[in-house]
Write an enzyme that holds these catalytic residues in place. Structure first.
Site, mmCIF file in Angstrom:
data_model
loop_
_atom_site.group_PDB
_atom_site.id
_atom_site.type_symbol
_atom_site.label_atom_id
_atom_site.label_comp_id
_atom_site.label_asym_id
_atom_site.label_seq_id
_atom_site.Cartn_x
_atom_site.Cartn_y
_atom_site.Cartn_z
ATOM 1 N N CYS A 1 0.834 -1.142 -0.011
ATOM 2 C CA CYS A 1 0.087 -0.105 0.097
ATOM 3 C C CYS A 1 1.115 1.123 -0.103
ATOM 4 O O CYS A 1 0.430 2.250 -0.241
ATOM 5 C CB CYS A 1 -1.067 0.032 1.334
ATOM 6 S SG CYS A 1 -1.729 -1.361 1.125
ATOM 7 N N ASN B 1 -10.229 1.341 1.537
ATOM 8 C CA ASN B 1 -8.767 0.970 1.226
ATOM 9 C C ASN B 1 -8.408 0.360 -0.253
ATOM 10 O O ASN B 1 -8.712 -0.664 -0.577
ATOM 11 C CB ASN B 1 -8.108 0.167 2.042
ATOM 12 C CG ASN B 1 -6.569 -0.155 2.214
ATOM 13 O OD1 ASN B 1 -6.200 0.085 1.032
ATOM 14 N ND2 ASN B 1 -6.254 -0.660 3.378
ATOM 15 N N HIS C 1 -2.099 6.999 3.570
ATOM 16 C CA HIS C 1 -2.733 5.864 2.852
ATOM 17 C C HIS C 1 -3.850 5.885 3.723
ATOM 18 O O HIS C 1 -4.260 5.908 5.095
ATOM 19 C CB HIS C 1 -1.869 4.686 3.125
ATOM 20 C CG HIS C 1 -2.503 3.497 2.959
ATOM 21 N ND1 HIS C 1 -3.180 3.354 1.573
ATOM 22 C CD2 HIS C 1 -2.584 2.265 3.700
ATOM 23 C CE1 HIS C 1 -3.588 1.909 1.729
ATOM 24 N NE2 HIS C 1 -3.423 1.404 2.724
HETATM 25 N N1 ACO Z 1 -18.194 -6.251 11.910
HETATM 26 C C1 ACO Z 1 -18.568 -6.618 13.267
HETATM 27 N N2 ACO Z 1 -17.848 -7.169 14.369
HETATM 28 C C2 ACO Z 1 -16.505 -7.195 13.640
HETATM 29 C C3 ACO Z 1 -16.179 -6.780 12.263
HETATM 30 C C4 ACO Z 1 -17.139 -6.328 11.409
HETATM 31 N N3 ACO Z 1 -17.035 -6.375 10.295
HETATM 32 N N4 ACO Z 1 -14.994 -7.329 12.120
HETATM 33 C C5 ACO Z 1 -14.416 -7.645 13.304
HETATM 34 N N5 ACO Z 1 -15.471 -7.546 14.096
HETATM 35 C C6 ACO Z 1 -15.334 -8.025 15.562
HETATM 36 C C7 ACO Z 1 -14.237 -8.996 15.838
HETATM 37 O O1 ACO Z 1 -14.691 -10.224 15.674
HETATM 38 C C8 ACO Z 1 -13.974 -8.687 17.481
HETATM 39 O O2 ACO Z 1 -15.099 -9.220 18.084
HETATM 40 P P1 ACO Z 1 -14.715 -9.924 19.630
HETATM 41 O O3 ACO Z 1 -14.523 -8.987 20.315
HETATM 42 O O4 ACO Z 1 -16.284 -10.852 19.815
HETATM 43 O O5 ACO Z 1 -13.676 -11.015 19.411
HETATM 44 C C9 ACO Z 1 -14.461 -7.165 17.486
HETATM 45 O O6 ACO Z 1 -15.006 -6.779 16.395
HETATM 46 C C10 ACO Z 1 -13.228 -6.320 17.834
HETATM 47 O O7 ACO Z 1 -12.258 -6.874 16.828
HETATM 48 P P2 ACO Z 1 -10.779 -6.002 16.616
HETATM 49 O O8 ACO Z 1 -10.051 -6.669 15.455
HETATM 50 O O9 ACO Z 1 -10.236 -5.705 18.046
HETATM 51 O O10 ACO Z 1 -11.410 -4.627 16.029
HETATM 52 P P3 ACO Z 1 -10.624 -3.342 15.790
HETATM 53 O O11 ACO Z 1 -11.268 -2.055 16.449
HETATM 54 O O12 ACO Z 1 -9.259 -3.661 15.857
HETATM 55 O O13 ACO Z 1 -10.741 -3.222 14.322
HETATM 56 C C11 ACO Z 1 -9.886 -3.445 12.178
HETATM 57 C C12 ACO Z 1 -10.569 -3.979 13.007
HETATM 58 C C13 ACO Z 1 -10.841 -2.479 11.465
HETATM 59 C C14 ACO Z 1 -9.340 -4.608 10.993
HETATM 60 C C15 ACO Z 1 -8.447 -2.774 12.494
HETATM 61 O O14 ACO Z 1 -7.894 -3.524 13.273
HETATM 62 C C16 ACO Z 1 -7.730 -2.195 11.443
HETATM 63 O O15 ACO Z 1 -7.987 -1.428 10.993
HETATM 64 N N6 ACO Z 1 -6.557 -2.712 11.635
HETATM 65 C C17 ACO Z 1 -5.348 -2.131 10.467
HETATM 66 C C18 ACO Z 1 -5.757 -2.748 9.055
HETATM 67 C C19 ACO Z 1 -5.071 -2.068 8.082
HETATM 68 O O16 ACO Z 1 -4.643 -0.895 8.158
HETATM 69 N N7 ACO Z 1 -4.989 -2.448 6.929
HETATM 70 C C20 ACO Z 1 -4.203 -2.049 5.925
HETATM 71 C C21 ACO Z 1 -2.939 -2.452 5.656
HETATM 72 S S1 ACO Z 1 -2.452 -3.369 4.514
HETATM 73 C C22 ACO Z 1 -3.178 -2.901 3.184
HETATM 74 O O17 ACO Z 1 -3.587 -1.774 3.015
HETATM 75 C C23 ACO Z 1 -3.610 -3.852 2.081
#
Ligand code: ACO
Length: 332
Positions: free
Chosen positions: A112, A289, A259
């Site tokens: 990315c 993204n 990004h």
């Molecule tokens: N809808 C509802 N609930 C969800 C979803 C969803 N779409 N996705 C995850 N959850 C749940 C999980 O299962 C978890 O449930 P649990 O507590 O019962 O286990 C809860 O939500 C919290 O999960 P987390 O993973 O802690 O949620 P977080 O607030 O961290 O958000 C996310 C997840 C959005 C993926 C975040 O971690 C993030 O943005 N990470 C970075 C991702 C990134 O930057 N990627 C790009 C880099 S690479 C590229 O660009 C190709």
């Protein structure tokens, strides 16, 4: 050292719209969760458009905006991680489709952060190679073909599209900081087909199996929480280091184009930098993204809106699989 000047931008976004509401029919999620945790409202998955096709549309716009003909392009850089072919390269294909005859073209895979790496590479060629005066950088991504629509934590994040830029020699150079924390390469990945041929034995298949991560087929695997922690640290770090090289402070930047992975990542990075969100350009709500295409799509929207002002100092900052990150500071 010869500098770099941005002279044209373009973009292509597929017509298909996938709203948060649409995702509630595919996985167990809600508009509220996606909006609150990511800032995304809509994304545009491709409707079968090849990666090269989207890139070519964006590139044509960028060349028209720059007022350059195909014969004036000396080098094409493609930053896609989702090319249509193993070989030839996406850059080679797009060069041909654009009718660019007197040039060479290279693919780079810097996830990315690809556009940041491509921008820096363009400046280095312009400065060091007498044959290279004008470079076309194309970031086109069909990232949804790697998305596992059974994994709610990743499938809601991604859209497709392309952004492109034409750069040429200018009076001011860009100052770039690039890094890869390669020990964490297993935090985001999507596998190719595994090695195998008419002579591969069952023993061989089993012997080397453990050398591959055990993800689900070719889909993208991501450890969201760890990537989140990495991104909120890497973005400020990259920006500080690029500004230091440029001899300025982050507060001197007119605009930061990050990004677009998650609104909260950008908000936390802004807090860590002691900057208000007004310093950052965001369009994540509309596109999600789109991997390396995020930054050039932002650049194009800003240029069309007249928000890139002559003399302004701008920073681009990206991060992604690798785990790579990078920031570059340049003058409009
Ligand atoms: N809808 C509802 N609930 C969800 C979803 C969803 N779409 N996705 C995850 N959850 C749940 C999980 O299962 C978890 O449930 P649990 O507590 O019962 O286990 C809860 O939500 C919290 O999960 P987390 O993973 O802690 O949620 P977080 O607030 O961290 O958000 C996310 C997840 C959005 C993926 C975040 O971690 C993030 O943005 N990470 C970075 C991702 C990134 O930057 N990627 C790009 C880099 S690479 C590229 O660009 C190709």
């Amino acid at each position: 050292m010869t500098g770099i000047k941005l002279i044209g931008t373009g973009m292509y976004i597929p017509e298909t719209v996938a709203t948060n509401e649409d995702f509630t029919k595919i996985v167990d999620t809600s508009d509220e969760w996606i909006t609150k945790r990511t800032g995304i409202k809509e994304r545009h998955p491709s409707n079968g458009e090849p990666t090269w096709y989207m890139g070519v549309q964006a590139a044509k716009q960028a060349m028209e905006d720059a007022g350059v003909t195909p014969d004036e392009i000396d080098m094409v850089i493609s930053t896609s991680v989702t090319g249509d072919y193993y070989t030839p390269s996406t850059a080679n294909i797009m060069q041909g489709k654009l009718g660019i005859h007197k040039a060479f073209s290279i693919d780079i895979n810097c996830a990315c952060a690809g556009f940041v790496y491509g921008f820096d590479m363009a400046q280095r060629y312009i400065a060091m190679d007498d044959d290279v005066k004008t470079v076309l950088i194309i970031s086109s991504e069909n990232i949804t073909k790697l998305v596992d629509y059974e994994d709610r934590s990743t499938c809601v994040l991604f859209g497709d599209g392309a952004g492109a830029a034409v750069v040429t020699a200018g009076p001011n150079r860009c100052y770039t900081y690039l890094e890869c924390e390669a020990q964490d390469a297993n935090k985001i990945y999507a596998q190719n087909a595994r090695p195998g041929n008419a002579f591969t034995t069952q023993e061989g298949r089993e012997k080397y199996l453990d050398l591959f991560p055990q993800g689900r087929e070719h889909y993208m695997h991501m450890d969201g929480r760890d990537v989140y922690k990495f991104a909120t640290r890497a973005m400020p770090e990259g920006l500080h280091k690029a500004c230091e090289k440029a001899g300025i402070k982050v507060e001197d930047l007119a605009l930061i184009i990050p990004h677009q992975a998650n609104y909260r990542i950008i908000e936390t990075a802004a807090k860590n930098l002691g900057l208000s969100m007004d310093h950052f350009y965001l369009n994540i709500d509309r596109y999600g993204n789109i991997s390396s295409a995020c930054i050039p799509v932002c650049l194009n929207e800003l240029k069309r809106a007249g928000r890139l002002k002559e003399g302004d100092k701008i920073a681009l900052v990206g991060f992604g699989a690798g785990l790579v990150y990078g920031a570059t500071v340049f003058t409009i």
